[in-house]
Design an enzyme around this catalytic site. Structure first.
Site, mmCIF file in Angstrom:
data_model
loop_
_atom_site.group_PDB
_atom_site.id
_atom_site.type_symbol
_atom_site.label_atom_id
_atom_site.label_comp_id
_atom_site.label_asym_id
_atom_site.label_seq_id
_atom_site.Cartn_x
_atom_site.Cartn_y
_atom_site.Cartn_z
ATOM 1 N N ASP A 81 0.831 -1.191 0.000
ATOM 2 C CA ASP A 81 0.000 0.000 0.000
ATOM 3 C C ASP A 81 0.874 1.253 0.000
ATOM 4 O O ASP A 81 1.877 1.327 0.709
ATOM 5 C CB ASP A 81 -0.889 -0.021 1.246
ATOM 6 N N GLU A 94 0.692 -0.734 -5.198
ATOM 7 C CA GLU A 94 -0.487 0.126 -5.174
ATOM 8 C C GLU A 94 -0.009 1.519 -5.572
ATOM 9 O O GLU A 94 0.604 2.226 -4.778
ATOM 10 C CB GLU A 94 -1.115 0.107 -3.778
ATOM 11 N N ASP A 120 -11.298 0.137 -0.420
ATOM 12 C CA ASP A 120 -11.430 1.543 -0.058
ATOM 13 C C ASP A 120 -12.534 2.248 -0.843
ATOM 14 O O ASP A 120 -12.882 3.384 -0.527
ATOM 15 C CB ASP A 120 -10.113 2.285 -0.289
#
Length: 594
Positions: free
Chosen positions: A383, A430, A483
Site C-alpha cells: 500500500d 499500489e 477503499d
C-alpha cells in the site's frame, strides 16, 4: 488504504519488465522459485505451466541451426511445429478478508469456511484470493492498516472448531454461537479471548501436546520477532499502561533498558508464552488454509501497508529506525498533501522511517518484514508504493497535512537489498493517486505490476489510464477496491450523471446490472490479473462497504452471510467461470466451451 485521486499514470503504465523483480503472476508459490536474476520480459513463446500462473522457460521458437540455413534452402521437417504460445498467463480472483467469512462466533475464522471459500473460488475458475492485512488490528477502530504489530497475526480469526479438532478445547469450551451479522469486534474479543487463552494454556502445559509444543518451539526459534511482539503486547494490555502510548510508559521500559526488560520478562513470563502460543496457532492454521488454496491452484495475495502504527511493537523495538522525538513520540508523520478530495490533505499519523539508519543497517528490518510476508502469502500488495520514491512528511504535532513537504524515498536501493537477501519479492505496487514519473520509473525498474480501478475511469477524458483501452498487461484491474464504494453503491450514489452517461455508452449497457458490467469489463481488460470485491460479485450496495477512507469508526465490519451462502452463489460462480473462459483467465488445463 485511503482515498485516491483518479489521475492517470504519466507513462500510461508502459512497463518494461527488465528488472530482477518478477510480476506476481509470473512467480511460483514456493520460495525457491522466487529467484531474481536479470529477468527480461518473458517471450511470447511460453510453455503452459502448472496452475500456479508461473511463467516457465520459453520453448524454442525456431529449430536448432535455423540461423545457419541460407535463404532458399530447405527447412527441417519439424519446422511447422515451432509455433508460438500466446498464453499470457491471465487470471482472475476475488478480494475477501477472512473476517468477512461465514462462521458461528461473530467473525470469519481460519477453519472450514475458509476452505469452503477456496472451493467456491475453484468452482468459479478463479486463481487468486486477495485479502487485507492479517495483523492484529488497532484496538480502538480495528483497522488492519494500523495494527499493533506488522508480523503477528490477528488471534480473533483463529478457528475455534479447529482448536476443538486438535483437542486443545472441548466442545463445551466454545463461545456462544451468534447470528451472522456484521462483526462486533469488542463482543468477539470478549467472547473469544478467554477461550483462546485456555487453548494456549493447554498447549503450553498439558502432557499430550508435547509434540505440538515442539512445533511451537521450532516456530519460536525461526521467528525471532515474536519475542519482542509478545513483550509489547503484554505491556500494552497491563491495566496501568493500557490507556497510554508506549512513549508515555515509564522510561526504563519505554527506552528498553536491559534491566527493565529482563525484570519485565521474568514477571510476565506466563503471559508472554501465551501470546507466543497463540501466534503459533494462528500461523499453523493460516498456513493450512494457504496450503489448501495452493493445492487448488489458487494464489494468496496479501497486503502490506508501507507504514506501521506508532503504538506498535515495530516502532517500540526499533526506535532508531523511525523519526521520533526525545520522548519517543513521532517527530514527523505520514500523510498526503491537499488534493481535489481533501482541502487539508490526509494526516495518517504513522511515524516516518529514518531512511539513513535503514540504509546503514542494510535494510535488515525490511528484509525481515518482507521475509515474513513470504511465509504468509504468495504475493504481496504494498500500500502507498509511491512512498518508496517520494513521500509527504508532516510535523508530528500538526493537526492537518497541509503544511508538509516532499522527501525522497529509498528508491531502488531498498529493492536491491531485498533481492540480495531474499532472492525475490513478488509484489503488487499500489500506485493510485497523483503518481509522479519517479514512482512509475521505480515500479517499472523492479517489474512490479501496478493497479487500475474502473470506478476511477470516467473523468478526465479518453486518456484516463483507468479506462479499459488504456490498461497495460503488467497490472491488476479492479472494478473497485476495499477503499471504494461497492460498484452498485457508487453507480447509484456518488457517480455523476456525466459518469453514468459515459459508462452506458462506453460499456453499451443500461446500467441495471452495473456490478457485473464492471466485472465483465475487468475480465476483458488486457491486464494480466483481474480482481473483484466479493460485494460486487454479490451485487451489494454500500451497506456492504468495507471501508470509508478518512472515517475511523464503523469500518471493517462487513460479513457475507451464513454457511449456506456458497450454495446461493452457485450461479455467480458459474457466471464468473464463463467470463473467465471467454477472456482466457481460466487455469491452465481447464476445459472451456462456448
Amino acid at each position: 488504504m485511503l482515498a485516491r485521486t483518479a489521475a492517470g499514470c504519466p507513462s500510461l503504465g508502459k512497463c518494461s519488465s527488465t528488472s530482477a523483480f518478477k510480476c506476481p503472476s509470473d512467480v511460483m508459490s514456493s520460495r525457491p522459485a522466487m529467484s531474481l536474476g536479470s529477468a527480461a520480459r518473458p517471450s511470447r513463446s511460453i510453455n503452459p505451466g502448472p496452475r500456479s500462473g508461473v511463467v516457465t522457460a520459453a520453448a524454442p521458437v525456431k529449430p536448432p541451426g535455423f540461423d545457419k540455413i541460407a535463404a532458399g534452402q530447405d527447412m527441417p521437417k519439424e519446422y511447422s511445429s515451432y509455433m508460438p504460445d500466446w498464453d499470457k498467463k491471465r487470471r482472475a480472483g476475488v478480494i475477501l478478508h477472512p473476517t468477512s467469512l461465514p462462521g458461528p462466533y461473530g467473525i470469519g475464522e481460519l477453519g472450514q469456511e475458509a476452505k469452503n471459500f477456496v472451493d467456491w473460488l475453484d468452482s468459479a475458475g478463479m486463481q487468486c484470493w486477495q485479502m487485507l492485512p492479517l495483523v492484529p488490528p488497532d484496538p480502538m477502530f480495528y483497522s488492519p492498516y494500523s495494527g499493533t504489530d506488522a508480523n503477528s497475526g490477528n488471534p480473533l480469526i483463529i478457528s475455534i472448531d479447529e482448536l476443538i479438532k486438535d483437542g486443545l478445547l472441548d466442545f463445551s469450551d466454545a463461545p456462544k454461537k451468534v447470528p451472522v451479522g456484521n462483526v462486533d469486534f469488542p463482543a468477539v474479543a470478549a467472547s473469544k479471548t478467554p477461550v483462546l487463552s485456555k487453548a494456549a494454556q493447554n498447549l503450553l502445559k498439558v502432557d499430550r501436546f508435547s509434540k505440538l509444543r515442539e512445533e511451537m518451539q521450532a516456530f519460536r526459534k525461526a521467528n525471532k520477532w515474536v519475542e519482542e511482539s509478545a513483550v509489547f503486547d503484554v505491556a500494552r494490555n497491563l491495566p496501568d499502561l493500557a490507556d497510554k502510548a508506549w512513549w508515555d510508559w515509564p522510561e526504563p521500559l519505554r527506552f528498553r533498558k536491559s534491566d527493565a526488560l529482563k525484570k519485565f520478562k521474568e514477571e510476565h513470563k506466563s503471559a508472554i508464552e501465551e501470546y507466543i502460543a497463540l501466534q503459533f496457532l494462528f500461523d499453523r492454521q493460516w498456513k493450512a488454509v494457504r496450503a489448501y488454496a495452493n493445492s487448488k491452484g489458487i494464489k494468496i495475495i496479501g497486503d502490506m501497508p508501507i507504514y506501521v502504527g506508532g503504538h506498535s511493537a515495530d516502532v517500540w523495538s526499533n526506535q532508531k529506525l523511525f523519526e521520533l522525538g526525545p520522548t519517543g513520540a513521532p517527530a514527523n508523520v505520514s500523510g498526503v498533501p491537499p488534493d481535489a478530495f481533501s482541502a487539508t490533505g490526509q494526516l495518517w499519523g504513522s511515524p516516518l522511517y529514518k531512511w539513513s539508519e535503514h540504509r546503514a543497517q542494510r535494510f535488515d528490518w525490511w528484509v525481515q518484514r518482507m521475509g515474513r510476508a513470504l511465509q504468509l502469502y504468495d504475493e504481496t500488495r504494498i500500500d502507498h508504493f509511491r512512498g518508496f520514491a517520494g513521500y509527504w512528511a508532516v510535523d508530528g504535532k500538526a493537526e492537518t497535512a497541509m503544511n508538509g513537504s516532499w522527501k525522497k524515498g529509498p528508491g531502488i536501493d531498498l529493492f536491491n537489498a531485498l533481492k540480495k537477501a531474499l532472492g525475490g519479492v513478488p509484489i503488487l505496487a499500489e500506485d493510485l493517486g497523483v503518481i509522479t514519473a519517479d514512482v512509475v520509473a521505480l515500479r517499472e525498474a523492479i517489474g512490479a505490476p501496478g493497479m487500475v480501478v474502473l470506478q476511477f475511469a470516467w473523468g478526465g477524458g479518453p486518456t484516463n489510464v483507468h479506462l479499459p483501452h488504456n490498461h497495460y498487461e503488467n497490472c491488476f484491474v479492479y472494478p473497485g477496491t476495499h477503499d471504494n464504494e461497492t460498484t452498485v453503491g457508487w453507480f447509484h450514489g456518488s457517480s455523476s450523471e456525466e459518469d453514468k452517461r459515459y459508462i452506458r455508452q462506453y460499456l453499451r449497457t443500461d446500467g441495471k446490472d452495473i456490478a457485473w458490467d464492471f466485472i465483465g469489463a475487468a475480465m476483458q481488460s488486457v491486464a494480466r490479473t483481474s480482481i473483484f470485491m466479493m460485494q460486487d460479485v454479490m451485487r451489494l450496495d454500500n451497506k456492504a462497504r468495507m471501508n470509508v477512507p478518512g472515517v475511523a469508526a464503523n469500518n471493517w465490519l462487513w460479513r457475507m452471510g451464513d454457511g449456506e451462502v456458497w450454495g446461493r452463489l452457485k450461479k455467480e460462480a458459474e457466471d464468473l467461470r464463463r467470463l473467465a473462459g471467454f477472456s482466457n483467465r481460466l487455469p491452465p488445463g481447464s476445459n472451456f466451451k462456448v
